[in-house]
Design a protein around this motif. Sequence first.
Motif, PDB file in Angstrom:
ATOM      1  N   ALA A  47       2.598   1.916   9.312  1.00  0.00           N
ATOM      2  CA  ALA A  47       1.909   1.442   8.109  1.00  0.00           C
ATOM      3  C   ALA A  47       0.414   1.756   8.178  1.00  0.00           C
ATOM      4  CB  ALA A  47       2.136  -0.057   7.928  1.00  0.00           C
ATOM      5  N   LEU A  51      -0.505   4.326   5.175  1.00  0.00           N
ATOM      6  CA  LEU A  51      -0.874   3.558   3.991  1.00  0.00           C
ATOM      7  C   LEU A  51      -2.356   3.217   3.987  1.00  0.00           C
ATOM      8  CD1 LEU A  51       2.237   1.286   4.094  1.00  0.00           C
ATOM      9  CD2 LEU A  51       1.593   2.559   2.058  1.00  0.00           C
ATOM     10  N   CYS A  53      -4.282   0.701   4.295  1.00  0.00           N
ATOM     11  CA  CYS A  53      -4.441  -0.693   4.723  1.00  0.00           C
ATOM     12  C   CYS A  53      -5.293  -0.733   5.980  1.00  0.00           C
ATOM     13  CB  CYS A  53      -3.089  -1.363   4.966  1.00  0.00           C
ATOM     14  SG  CYS A  53      -2.066  -0.591   6.230  1.00  0.00           S
ATOM     15  N   ALA A  56      -2.047  -4.749   9.139  1.00  0.00           N
ATOM     16  CA  ALA A  56      -0.639  -4.801   8.753  1.00  0.00           C
ATOM     17  C   ALA A  56       0.116  -5.700   9.712  1.00  0.00           C
ATOM     18  CB  ALA A  56      -0.026  -3.399   8.750  1.00  0.00           C
ATOM     19  N   LEU A 142       7.060  -7.335   5.020  1.00  0.00           N
ATOM     20  CA  LEU A 142       6.035  -6.401   5.471  1.00  0.00           C
ATOM     21  C   LEU A 142       4.759  -6.748   4.716  1.00  0.00           C
ATOM     22  CD1 LEU A 142       4.976  -3.757   6.823  1.00  0.00           C
ATOM     23  CD2 LEU A 142       5.876  -2.531   4.821  1.00  0.00           C
ATOM     24  N   LEU A 144       0.690  -6.053   4.057  1.00  0.00           N
ATOM     25  CA  LEU A 144      -0.392  -5.079   4.166  1.00  0.00           C
ATOM     26  C   LEU A 144      -1.672  -5.682   3.610  1.00  0.00           C
ATOM     27  CD1 LEU A 144       1.634  -2.052   2.761  1.00  0.00           C
ATOM     28  CD2 LEU A 144       1.379  -2.728   5.160  1.00  0.00           C
ATOM     29  N   ASP A 156       0.721   3.995  -2.667  1.00  0.00           N
ATOM     30  CA  ASP A 156       0.877   3.015  -1.593  1.00  0.00           C
ATOM     31  C   ASP A 156       2.073   2.103  -1.858  1.00  0.00           C
ATOM     32  OD1 ASP A 156      -1.488   3.600   0.063  1.00  0.00           O
ATOM     33  OD2 ASP A 156      -2.604   2.983  -1.710  1.00  0.00           O
ATOM     34  N   ALA A 160       5.180   1.936   0.579  1.00  0.00           N
ATOM     35  CA  ALA A 160       5.476   0.622   1.151  1.00  0.00           C
ATOM     36  C   ALA A 160       6.902   0.195   0.841  1.00  0.00           C
ATOM     37  CB  ALA A 160       4.487  -0.413   0.623  1.00  0.00           C
ATOM     38  N   LEU A 163       9.139   2.218   3.097  1.00  0.00           N
ATOM     39  CA  LEU A 163       8.972   1.706   4.462  1.00  0.00           C
ATOM     40  C   LEU A 163       9.713   0.386   4.629  1.00  0.00           C
ATOM     41  CD1 LEU A 163       7.744   1.743   7.267  1.00  0.00           C
ATOM     42  CD2 LEU A 163       5.617   0.836   6.298  1.00  0.00           C
TER      43      LEU A 163
END
Length: 241
Positions: A47, A51, A53, A56, A142, A144, A156, A160, A163
């Motif tokens: 991540a 991504l 972020c 995470a 998850l 972020l 994103d 996400a 993911l």
Amino acid sequence: MAVGDLEFSAAAQPVDGGQAELFARLAVELHESGGVTETVQAVVEFALSALSCSHAGVALCVHGKPEVPASTDPLVAEIYEWQTERRIGPLIEAMGEHRALLIRDTATAGRWPEWSAKVLSLGVRSVLDMPLTTATGTVGVLCLYHVQPDAFGLDDEAVAAILARHTSVAVATARREQGMTAAVDARKLVGQAMGILMERYDVDADRGFAILKRYSQDSNTKLRDVAQRLITTRSLPGWRA
């Protein structure tokens, strides 16, 4: 779609070739990661690289409550702990209602004002929480975070979401394998403990198992732990043949 200060785009964008290659590598890493902790740590690291972020983490659902096996730093764990203690916030809602939540700016978000103030005090402005779901329910979330407002775009969100699907399957598989390993280990321990009782007190296998089971019930101790105690100490305190 938008719910008050909470937004999540329904227009998922397809991943490009580079992202597809990243996910292919992730799939291999998750397959080889082993246990649950190693699996979610691989997801967190992915991540951060794939991504937008700055932080995470993954919170797993254990008996209906969040449990934190992996995060990038203490800041994430602090956000999780705050929500878990008070049972409010997007993590709790994403886990309970099985839906993704996007908070574009904690400085202006009106829902969960105490949570917003807490997260803002830690320097976090954008939050994207993605539930990890399987056919049997939610296995976790998850989460972020970014220090800048409105940090998560459509790309994103799309990445996400993919993911989260990879993670859901990987976590469920790791949990199942971990449970099977624990069950096999427990049977081995019980078998060894039964052998000790059979040799020491000249009882058959059924009687040996009955002794362990009765001691487990009377002492309010798991059968596996009773077996381990007998193997380690060669005794069951308080029990007489």
